[in-house]
Scaffold this active site. Sequence first.
Site, PDB file in Angstrom:
ATOM      1  N   TYR A 192      19.646  69.331  55.547  1.00  0.00           N
ATOM      2  CA  TYR A 192      20.483  69.769  54.314  1.00  0.00           C
ATOM      3  C   TYR A 192      22.126  69.552  54.470  1.00  0.00           C
ATOM      4  CZ  TYR A 192      16.402  72.802  53.081  1.00  0.00           C
ATOM      5  OH  TYR A 192      15.263  73.259  52.686  1.00  0.00           O
TER       6      TYR A 192
ATOM      7  N   HIS B 152      14.148  66.317  52.218  1.00  0.00           N
ATOM      8  CA  HIS B 152      15.145  67.098  52.852  1.00  0.00           C
ATOM      9  C   HIS B 152      16.087  66.244  53.497  1.00  0.00           C
ATOM     10  CE1 HIS B 152      12.200  70.309  53.001  1.00  0.00           C
ATOM     11  NE2 HIS B 152      13.130  71.062  53.442  1.00  0.00           N
TER      12      HIS B 152
END
Length: 478
Positions: A174, A109
């Site tokens: 993100y 991530h």
Amino acid sequence: MTKKRYIISIALLVLLLACKSSKKEFSNDRETQKVDYFADNGFGNTVAIVQHPSGVYHKGVTYVAYQGPLEDPYVASYNHTTKEWKGPFKAGVSQMGKDPNRKKRIDNHGKPALLIDKAGYIHIAFGGHGGTREDGHNPLGNHHYGKNLHAVSKKPLDISEWETLDNISLFGTYSQFVKMDNGDIYLFYRHGAHRSDWVYQKSTDNGKTFGEPVSFLKHKRRTEIEAEDSWYPWVSRGNGDDIIVAFDYHICRDNKNAQDPRGHIPERHNLYYMVFDTKTGEWKNVKNESLKMPLTKEMADEKTLVKGIANDWTFQGITDVDPNGNPHVVVLVGPDIGAKRSGPKRLQHFRWDGNAWLQSKNSNLPRGNGDIEVTSATEVSIYVESETNNDIGEIARWDSFDGGDTFKKNHIFLQRKNSGFVISALIDNPHPDARIIVGEKEEGSDFRKMYLLGDNGPIKRNKEQTIFEKQTINQNKN
Ligand code: ZN
């Protein structure tokens, strides 16, 4: 000397010279052996569409960022005039990717997003997956892992030295960077794990300081089922002062819930679109109607829906606008898309004609991840990685010349048998020779060969310059 001896001597001499010259050629060949990748130390899902941009073209040089060994961020650059590569250099240290006992071996991530500010300093945001409980209360969501960090190059346009600053929320994940024409920097991210708001932080001083996080998509408990509203937006530059957002909905079910025996699954539905006018601070839908922020599921359904996709699952919206401001939106659609490569899921393309959302006639758009570029009211391209039926992984461009009504595969950038690819979003302001960053998945290894692809295929590099340290916490692999 007899005639026979003379002939043998001459023959030996010729043979000797031939050997010598071929040996010389061979060694020259080795010295300049070019390969079509620029580094061999990409790690895991080294690039993706969501963390973006991971590349920027600026003053003759393309800068690229990717996840390398131990999930740390790496940055390389290619000078299109001198044809010289630099790096990759390690640009920071991620808190993730260091624990050999963690169940999920590679978190993925915290891949870096990259931006170049008005003064030429290079920025990356990386390393986050929601923070941990030890980091304290997350006011806008829940925790998971890692720590979102912001690193800046010590000198303008120099990727060799970096400094990590403590000026963004560590709960982010993100990361998505947007720079406006006036130099304002927006860092968009999810403020925690699945059950968190999506926010942006704005900087007006080239990333030295950022304003407080501002929510634009709201996570919320549902009352009729055991789940929470959750979101996956993809944020990009629109025309002028606009930032455009394509997003889909994640129904974040409780681990044990009465509705689905599978518990929590990566179930996503629907496709939405909205616009942020950064000049007025107002959020609007495609009809120019004002939206109350942060957007709730109810308001999203009422005001921003491109297409309701209730039964099939969705993955990764992307968007661009034409010069008139009419948006195009693409998303992957198929049954149980959670098992990523299984099922007949395909890219679906939608465009706004000023009155309604129209869907492309193509039912044969590929299945894979990609990015979209709208160059005029009639010309649209989708850059996508996919696998053909013959186990061939490829990166190709699908073009439309009728405004997105129909698409055709027009150009293949890279093709490999028995290998798959992960690709970045399109490089910002790209040079035609360098549009996408690609990692090549190899059987039995977590490491990836890294490619920089453009209209002339991959940009090559001398082989001995592409070999880098591949440190790993898992001693059994590599
Ligand atoms: Zn969830």
